[in-house]
Design a protein around this motif. Structure first.
Motif, PDB file in Angstrom:
ATOM      1  N   UNK A 140       0.978  -1.448  -0.112  1.00 46.61           N
ATOM      2  CA  UNK A 140      -0.037  -0.147  -0.057  1.00 46.61           C
ATOM      3  C   UNK A 140       0.740   1.139  -0.149  1.00 46.61           C
ATOM      4  N   UNK A 141       0.519   2.246  -1.052  1.00 49.65           N
ATOM      5  CA  UNK A 141       1.514   3.600  -1.051  1.00 49.65           C
ATOM      6  C   UNK A 141       2.531   3.488  -1.693  1.00 49.65           C
ATOM      7  N   UNK A 142       2.905   2.237  -2.596  1.00 52.12           N
ATOM      8  CA  UNK A 142       4.211   2.058  -3.398  1.00 52.12           C
ATOM      9  C   UNK A 142       3.626   2.410  -4.933  1.00 52.12           C
ATOM     10  N   UNK A 143       3.621   3.555  -5.411  1.00 56.57           N
ATOM     11  CA  UNK A 143       3.293   3.798  -6.636  1.00 56.57           C
ATOM     12  C   UNK A 143       3.845   3.123  -7.621  1.00 56.57           C
ATOM     13  N   UNK A 144       5.209   2.931  -7.853  1.00 53.11           N
ATOM     14  CA  UNK A 144       5.690   2.077  -8.676  1.00 53.11           C
ATOM     15  C   UNK A 144       5.246   0.831  -8.720  1.00 53.11           C
ATOM     16  N   UNK A 145       4.919   0.096  -7.676  1.00 57.81           N
ATOM     17  CA  UNK A 145       4.380  -1.134  -7.720  1.00 57.81           C
ATOM     18  C   UNK A 145       2.869  -1.205  -8.290  1.00 57.81           C
ATOM     19  N   UNK A 146       2.203  -0.168  -8.095  1.00 58.85           N
ATOM     20  CA  UNK A 146       0.866  -0.227  -8.257  1.00 58.85           C
ATOM     21  C   UNK A 146       0.959   0.072  -9.764  1.00 58.85           C
ATOM     22  N   UNK A 147       1.549   0.831 -10.432  1.00 64.64           N
ATOM     23  CA  UNK A 147       1.616   1.099 -11.847  1.00 64.64           C
ATOM     24  C   UNK A 147       2.036  -0.059 -12.244  1.00 64.64           C
TER      25      UNK A 147
END
Length: 311
Positions: free
Chosen positions: A251-258
């Motif tokens: 949660x909160x990891x933008x790169x992983x979310x992308x």
């Protein structure tokens, strides 16, 4: 109240709506030697810091000692053995196994919402964020992922469906600016089910402050959809136990979310959930029936948390 006291058996589906009232009814019915069963939605709240949690914990432990009262957690004990100290048994969240009669109907009509979403998707896979956007549901996190890489919507249709509260308007604007579709209104039951049916993936990546069951994950599992969950959450652990494939995101990891959003819909086939959902249903219904009958009866045999395909 007279009706509640006179019934042979009573099931409280959401006892936490009014714990004091439930406690009073359960005690009175215990005096009358009548069965009372309750579904405990958030046993975790018995173990958070604070005086209220201590009171709640000891109240449920007291009720566990009454032979005519049965408390059923919708969070499995394998998630946290402390849950067994405040509940007699556990079942799977009914939203994991309750859609059989509806989704088996091949003539189930599509809502106008689902038709509009499919038309605008133009063949792209669809990520659905369903229900009123909130911090707890991780909506700002999704918005920030899209803000970081708006090109995601070139290959993935992002749909946010549900009434947007004032404090989430700015994040809804970010989703729209990135090319997502925001449907800012209250939804009908037909809207909700048909939106899930047309989706490729459901968002269930909630803020760490919320760690409980998820009806959206349950619906994804029943409908054979992909789901995004928070790594390390109870939902993540349940998915692992049931061997249901999910996208896990810190949660909160933008790169992983992308990275996760860029791979939605790339699998050769969707998950096959039928056997898992049926086993969750069979086990849970058996335990509910046993709880509503005689306390001395054994509960249904556990399956070690693993929902194995029926043969």
């Amino acid at each position: 109240m007279n009706t509640l006291l006179a019934a042979d058996s009573v099931l409280f589906a959401t006892l936490e709506d009014d714990i004091a009232f439930f406690f009073a009814v359960a005690i009175l019915r215990a005096v009358l030697r009548r069965r009372t069963v309750a579904i405990l939605m958030s046993p975790r709240r018995c173990f958070t810091p604070g005086f209220k949690s201590v009171v709640r914990r000891h109240a449920f432990r007291f009720l566990k000692r009454l032979r005519s009262v049965t408390l059923l957690s919708i969070l499995p004990f394998y998630l946290d053995q402390r849950f067994a100290s405040v509940a007699d048994e556990w079942i799977y969240d009914p939203q994991f196994w309750d859609l059989d009669s509806r989704i088996e109907n091949p003539d189930w009509p599509e809502s106008a919402l689902a038709q509009d979403v499919k038309r605008k998707a133009q063949g792209r896979p669809i990520l659905l964020f369903l229900g009123g956007p909130s911090v707890m549901k991780g909506f700002p996190f999704l918005a920030k992922i899209l803000q970081a890489k708006p090109a995601i919507t070139d290959r993935l249709m992002i749909v946010v469906a549900g009434k947007v509260p004032e404090d989430q308007k700015r994040f809804a604007e970010l989703v729209s600016e990135a090319g997502g579709l925001v449907i800012d209104r209250y939804l009908t039951d037909d809207d909700v089910l048909s939106a899930k049916l047309c989706a490729t993936c459901l968002w269930a990546c909630y803020d760490p402050s919320y760690d409980s069951s998820s009806g959206l994950f349950g619906r994804a599992m029943q409908l054979g959809k992909e789901a995004i969950v928070r790594r390390g959450s109870y939902i993540d652990s349940i998915a692992s136990h049931l061997k249901y494939p999910v996208h896990r995101c810190a949660f909160g990891d933008i790169d992983e979310g992308v990275a996760i959003l860029m791979e939605i819909g790339e699998a050769d086939s969707q998950p096959q959930p039928d056997a898992i959902a049926m086993t969750c249903r069979d086990q849970s219904v058996a335990r509910l029936r046993a709880a509503l009958e005689i306390r001395d009866n054994a509960f249904a045999e556990p399956i070690d948390g693993n929902a194995e395909p029926r043969r």
